[in-house]
Motif scaffolding. Structure first.
Motif, PDB file in Angstrom:
ATOM      1  N   TRP A 252       0.816  -1.244  -0.011  1.00 37.27           N
ATOM      2  CA  TRP A 252       0.001  -0.055   0.016  1.00 37.27           C
ATOM      3  C   TRP A 252       0.876   1.072  -0.084  1.00 37.27           C
ATOM      4  O   TRP A 252       1.687   1.444   0.788  1.00 37.27           O
ATOM      5  CB  TRP A 252      -0.892   0.079   1.436  1.00 37.27           C
ATOM      6  CG  TRP A 252      -1.798  -1.291   1.480  1.00 37.27           C
ATOM      7  CD1 TRP A 252      -1.339  -2.416   2.290  1.00 37.27           C
ATOM      8  CD2 TRP A 252      -3.022  -1.584   0.610  1.00 37.27           C
ATOM      9  NE1 TRP A 252      -2.388  -3.191   2.105  1.00 37.27           N
ATOM     10  CE2 TRP A 252      -3.344  -2.695   1.383  1.00 37.27           C
ATOM     11  CE3 TRP A 252      -3.689  -0.801  -0.225  1.00 37.27           C
ATOM     12  CZ2 TRP A 252      -4.505  -3.110   1.059  1.00 37.27           C
ATOM     13  CZ3 TRP A 252      -4.784  -1.377  -0.550  1.00 37.27           C
ATOM     14  CH2 TRP A 252      -5.303  -2.733  -0.096  1.00 37.27           C
ATOM     15  N   GLN A 253       0.765   2.171  -1.052  1.00 32.77           N
ATOM     16  CA  GLN A 253       1.465   3.167  -1.197  1.00 32.77           C
ATOM     17  C   GLN A 253       0.766   4.398  -1.828  1.00 32.77           C
ATOM     18  O   GLN A 253      -0.118   3.968  -2.605  1.00 32.77           O
ATOM     19  CB  GLN A 253       2.965   3.231  -1.380  1.00 32.77           C
ATOM     20  CG  GLN A 253       2.804   2.544  -2.895  1.00 32.77           C
ATOM     21  CD  GLN A 253       4.171   2.008  -3.444  1.00 32.77           C
ATOM     22  OE1 GLN A 253       5.360   2.376  -2.886  1.00 32.77           O
ATOM     23  NE2 GLN A 253       4.188   1.683  -4.804  1.00 32.77           N
ATOM     24  N   CYS A 254       1.272   5.640  -1.378  1.00 34.17           N
ATOM     25  CA  CYS A 254       0.533   6.769  -2.034  1.00 34.17           C
ATOM     26  C   CYS A 254       1.891   8.085  -2.159  1.00 34.17           C
ATOM     27  O   CYS A 254       2.400   7.994  -1.082  1.00 34.17           O
ATOM     28  CB  CYS A 254      -0.504   7.593  -1.333  1.00 34.17           C
ATOM     29  SG  CYS A 254      -2.096   6.476  -1.116  1.00 34.17           S
ATOM     30  N   ALA A 255       1.804   8.333  -3.657  1.00 32.65           N
ATOM     31  CA  ALA A 255       3.011   9.155  -3.493  1.00 32.65           C
ATOM     32  C   ALA A 255       2.503  10.523  -2.901  1.00 32.65           C
ATOM     33  O   ALA A 255       3.442  11.372  -2.437  1.00 32.65           O
ATOM     34  CB  ALA A 255       2.996   9.479  -5.208  1.00 32.65           C
ATOM     35  N   ASN A 256       1.261  11.043  -2.675  1.00 36.36           N
ATOM     36  CA  ASN A 256       0.894  12.285  -2.010  1.00 36.36           C
ATOM     37  C   ASN A 256      -0.309  11.587  -1.047  1.00 36.36           C
ATOM     38  O   ASN A 256      -1.449  11.939  -1.199  1.00 36.36           O
ATOM     39  CB  ASN A 256       0.255  13.052  -3.205  1.00 36.36           C
ATOM     40  CG  ASN A 256      -0.197  14.650  -2.234  1.00 36.36           C
ATOM     41  OD1 ASN A 256      -0.105  14.757  -1.202  1.00 36.36           O
ATOM     42  ND2 ASN A 256      -0.717  15.395  -3.511  1.00 36.36           N
ATOM     43  N   PRO A 257       0.140  11.255   0.146  1.00 33.92           N
ATOM     44  CA  PRO A 257      -0.811  10.769   1.103  1.00 33.92           C
ATOM     45  C   PRO A 257      -1.697  11.756   2.016  1.00 33.92           C
ATOM     46  O   PRO A 257      -2.889  11.434   1.944  1.00 33.92           O
ATOM     47  CB  PRO A 257       0.075  10.006   2.076  1.00 33.92           C
ATOM     48  CG  PRO A 257       1.572  10.365   1.948  1.00 33.92           C
ATOM     49  CD  PRO A 257       1.644  10.802   0.535  1.00 33.92           C
ATOM     50  N   ALA A 258      -1.206  13.004   1.781  1.00 35.91           N
ATOM     51  CA  ALA A 258      -1.930  14.200   2.338  1.00 35.91           C
ATOM     52  C   ALA A 258      -3.161  14.480   1.658  1.00 35.91           C
ATOM     53  O   ALA A 258      -4.308  14.775   1.952  1.00 35.91           O
ATOM     54  CB  ALA A 258      -1.115  15.424   2.416  1.00 35.91           C
ATOM     55  N   ALA A 259      -3.085  14.144   0.165  1.00 35.93           N
ATOM     56  CA  ALA A 259      -4.332  14.202  -0.848  1.00 35.93           C
ATOM     57  C   ALA A 259      -5.516  13.362  -0.587  1.00 35.93           C
ATOM     58  O   ALA A 259      -6.582  13.624  -0.780  1.00 35.93           O
ATOM     59  CB  ALA A 259      -4.085  14.209  -2.156  1.00 35.93           C
ATOM     60  N   VAL A 260      -5.204  12.337   0.161  1.00 32.52           N
ATOM     61  CA  VAL A 260      -6.232  11.250   0.448  1.00 32.52           C
ATOM     62  C   VAL A 260      -6.334  10.948   1.893  1.00 32.52           C
ATOM     63  O   VAL A 260      -7.034   9.884   2.269  1.00 32.52           O
ATOM     64  CB  VAL A 260      -6.029   9.773  -0.216  1.00 32.52           C
ATOM     65  CG1 VAL A 260      -6.054  10.255  -1.828  1.00 32.52           C
ATOM     66  CG2 VAL A 260      -4.832   9.441  -0.083  1.00 32.52           C
ATOM     67  N   ASP A 261      -5.802  11.657   2.986  1.00 30.37           N
ATOM     68  CA  ASP A 261      -6.007  11.378   4.157  1.00 30.37           C
ATOM     69  C   ASP A 261      -7.435  11.393   4.556  1.00 30.37           C
ATOM     70  O   ASP A 261      -8.137  12.242   4.505  1.00 30.37           O
ATOM     71  CB  ASP A 261      -5.132  12.424   5.036  1.00 30.37           C
ATOM     72  CG  ASP A 261      -4.979  12.220   6.377  1.00 30.37           C
ATOM     73  OD1 ASP A 261      -5.047  11.031   6.821  1.00 30.37           O
ATOM     74  OD2 ASP A 261      -5.133  13.137   7.252  1.00 30.37           O
ATOM     75  N   GLY A 262      -7.965  10.311   5.459  1.00 32.30           N
ATOM     76  CA  GLY A 262      -9.236  10.238   5.857  1.00 32.30           C
ATOM     77  C   GLY A 262      -9.933   9.280   4.785  1.00 32.30           C
ATOM     78  O   GLY A 262     -10.933   8.911   5.230  1.00 32.30           O
TER      79      GLY A 262
END
Length: 133
Positions: free
Chosen positions: A60-70
């Motif tokens: 599980w990984q996201c390049a921009n995790p802040a964009a999908v937080d929550g």
């Protein structure tokens, strides 16, 4: 994660188990998250009225995790008697549009996921945890 498939039939069947991964915010994927798409978890032989468990450990990984937080991932587990319908279930679009269900309907009525549910959500924060954990 563990996927449990149950054979409600009266004989042993080979079953293909697939997982469709839809990232937080769906096809927009503002976090640049992966995995995305459909993967084959495996093929198993399940005896009559039996259960089999398969495991999957995607990265599980996201390049921009802040964009999908929550936000949450959507996972769709698919059980395919005879493991012969993957071509109709190979994309998220096929899974969501009903094309996969149509292909499965001719021979897959006796097989269900043990939980009885095919939709699961995983908080995006877990994906973020893998990045920053």
């Amino acid at each position: 994660m563990t996927i449990v498939a149950r054979n409600g039939g009266d004989h042993t069947d080979v079953v293909g188990v697939y997982l469709a991964f839809v990232p937080p915010a769906g096809s927009l994927n503002p976090g640049g998250c992966s995995p995305i798409g459909v993967s084959v978890v495996g093929n198993v032989s399940i005896p009559a009225r039996g259960n089999e468990s398969l495991t999957s450990a995607p990265l599980w990984q996201c390049a921009n995790p802040a964009a999908v937080d929550g936000l949450s991932w959507t996972l769709i587990a698919i059980a395919d008697v005879h493991a012969d319908d993957f071509a109709s279930c190979a994309t998220v679009q096929q899974v969501l549009s009903g094309a996969c269900d149509s292909a499965l309907s001719d021979d897959d009525q006796r097989l269900v996921l043990a939980s009885g549910a095919t939709w699961r959500s995983l908080p995006a924060s877990r994906a973020r945890h893998h990045l920053h954990g």
